[in-house]
Write an enzyme that holds these catalytic residues in place. Structure first.
Site, short mmCIF file in Angstrom:
data_model
loop_
_atom_site.label_atom_id
_atom_site.label_comp_id
_atom_site.label_asym_id
_atom_site.label_seq_id
_atom_site.Cartn_x
_atom_site.Cartn_y
_atom_site.Cartn_z
N GLY A 73 -11.51 3.88 4.19
CA GLY A 73 -12.82 3.22 4.36
C GLY A 73 -13.33 3.25 5.80
N ASP A 118 2.23 5.06 -5.41
CA ASP A 118 1.50 6.28 -5.08
C ASP A 118 2.32 7.51 -5.44
OD1 ASP A 118 0.19 8.40 -4.03
OD2 ASP A 118 0.07 7.65 -1.97
N HIS A 149 -8.07 9.41 5.44
CA HIS A 149 -7.31 8.35 6.09
C HIS A 149 -7.39 8.56 7.61
CE1 HIS A 149 -4.59 7.62 2.38
NE2 HIS A 149 -5.25 6.51 2.60
N GLY A 150 -7.54 7.48 8.36
CA GLY A 150 -7.57 7.59 9.82
C GLY A 150 -8.93 8.01 10.32
N ASP A 192 0.83 -1.20 0.00
CA ASP A 192 0.00 0.00 0.00
C ASP A 192 0.88 1.27 0.00
OD1 ASP A 192 -2.60 1.02 0.04
OD2 ASP A 192 -2.60 1.28 2.22
N HIS A 193 0.47 2.26 -0.76
CA HIS A 193 1.11 3.59 -0.75
C HIS A 193 2.63 3.55 -0.85
CE1 HIS A 193 -2.44 5.98 -0.14
NE2 HIS A 193 -2.83 5.17 0.84
N ASN A 197 -10.32 0.20 1.12
CA ASN A 197 -9.24 -0.01 2.09
C ASN A 197 -9.72 0.27 3.51
OD1 ASN A 197 -7.65 -0.40 -0.14
ND2 ASN A 197 -6.10 1.10 0.43
P1 13P Z 1 -8.44 4.00 6.98
O1 13P Z 1 -7.32 3.90 7.98
O2 13P Z 1 -9.21 5.25 7.09
O3 13P Z 1 -9.28 2.77 7.00
O4 13P Z 1 -7.74 4.06 5.55
C1 13P Z 1 -6.95 3.00 5.14
C2 13P Z 1 -6.38 3.23 3.80
O5 13P Z 1 -6.95 3.86 2.96
C3 13P Z 1 -5.08 2.60 3.53
O6 13P Z 1 -4.59 2.91 2.28
#
Ligand code: 13P
Length: 283
Positions: A211, A105, A181-182, A83-84, A231
């Site tokens: 998400g 990313d 995010h978060g 991821d990222h 995600n």
């Molecule tokens: P959240 O931590 O908000 O679920 O986001 C996760 C995310 O998008 C990881 O790429």
């Protein structure tokens, strides 16, 4: 066991007009949580690991080994996704270690540089059948060492998205349409009209980051309008943290390794809930 290409799982989601969750893993237990959830509900599992997660499991090789062990008894396809990732070199390293999917990313770069970097990763990954996710637009929030503050956040432009997908050949595209995010620091309001405009001109599955904590009705509307991967990290980690936190309320608590089983089960229940939320029948 061999990890499934994430592309195949997303094609299944497209066929069914649903989304599959992509769940964070930082340990053997958190990997087992998603494997058990997916196997019980017959839902494919996608793992997302940023390099911060990999550091907790012994780098890319340790992560591949940990997740493979957890997935030994899986009865559904399992994809392992980086991821990222912000460098070509780390994407290559992860692929060579055994990942079946990577996200490059370049969203913080100027458009042309994002295109060039993403295409370079695609050109390498596709020779090996590895899936590549790209990103256009920026989400507010923190993800590992990626920190985007409010005024920097920019939603994805549909015309740029069309051009980006065409020129890079990515298998799926992460879009910015109002999630964070978060934990949310504002009430989320997804930009469904923007999502529809992107979907109309882009022919690869669309990905929703951030998400966690997004209201279910908005998430399901986003799925109806073309989101195929969601995600989820913060909600999984919160379920784990809460399960340990509850120990404080047990004055008779003694040393007991069952607390790790409890935390695995807390993550598993959370993930099962998400899996059911994301595969609702289309209205
Ligand atoms: P959240 O931590 O908000 O679920 O986001 C996760 C995310 O998008 C990881 O790429």
């Amino acid at each position: 066991m061999k990890f499934a290409p994430m592309k195949e799982i997303l094609e299944l989601a497209e066929e069914r007009k649903i989304a599959y969750g992509a769940y964070v893993t930082v340990s053997y237990e958190t990997a087992l949580a998603a494997i058990e959830a997916g196997s019980e509900l017959n839902v494919p599992v996608i793992f997302i690991t940023g390099t911060d997660c990999c550091d907790l499991m012994g780098g890319f090789a340790g992560t591949v080994e940990t997740v493979k062990r957890a997935a030994e008894k899986a009865t559904v396809p399992v994809a392992l996704h980086l991821d990222h990732c912000r460098t070509y070199e780390e994407c290559v390293e992860a692929i060579q270690a055994g990942y079946s999917s990577v996200m490059i990313d370049g969203s913080s770069l100027p458009f042309e540089e994002n295109v060039a970097l993403t295409k370079k990763v695609v050109d390498y990954a596709h020779t090996l059948g590895i899936t590549v996710e790209g990103e256009l637009g920026k989400l507010v929030g923190e993800e590992g060492d990626l920190i985007v503050k409010g005024p920097d956040a920019a939603q994805t432009d549909p015309e740029e998205a069309r051009e980006f997908v065409k020129r890079t050949g990515v298998d799926c595209l992460a879009v910015s349409i109002g999630t964070q995010h978060g934990h949310y620091t504002f009430a989320p309001q997804l930009n469904i009209e923007r999502l529809k405009a992107i979907k109309a001109v882009v022919d690869v599955p669309l990905v929703l980051h951030g998400g966690s904590g997004t209201p279910l009705d908005q998430v399901q509307e986003a799925i109806r309008c073309g989101i195929r991967k969601i995600n989820v990290a913060t909600d999984v980690l919160t379920a784990v943290a809460d399960s340990f936190g509850q120990l404080k309320e047990k004055p008779d608590f003694k040393y007991n390794t069952a607390m790790f089983i409890n935390s695995k089960n807390a993550a598993k229940e959370l993930i099962k809930g998400k899996m059911n939320d994301f595969r609702f029948e289309k209205k």
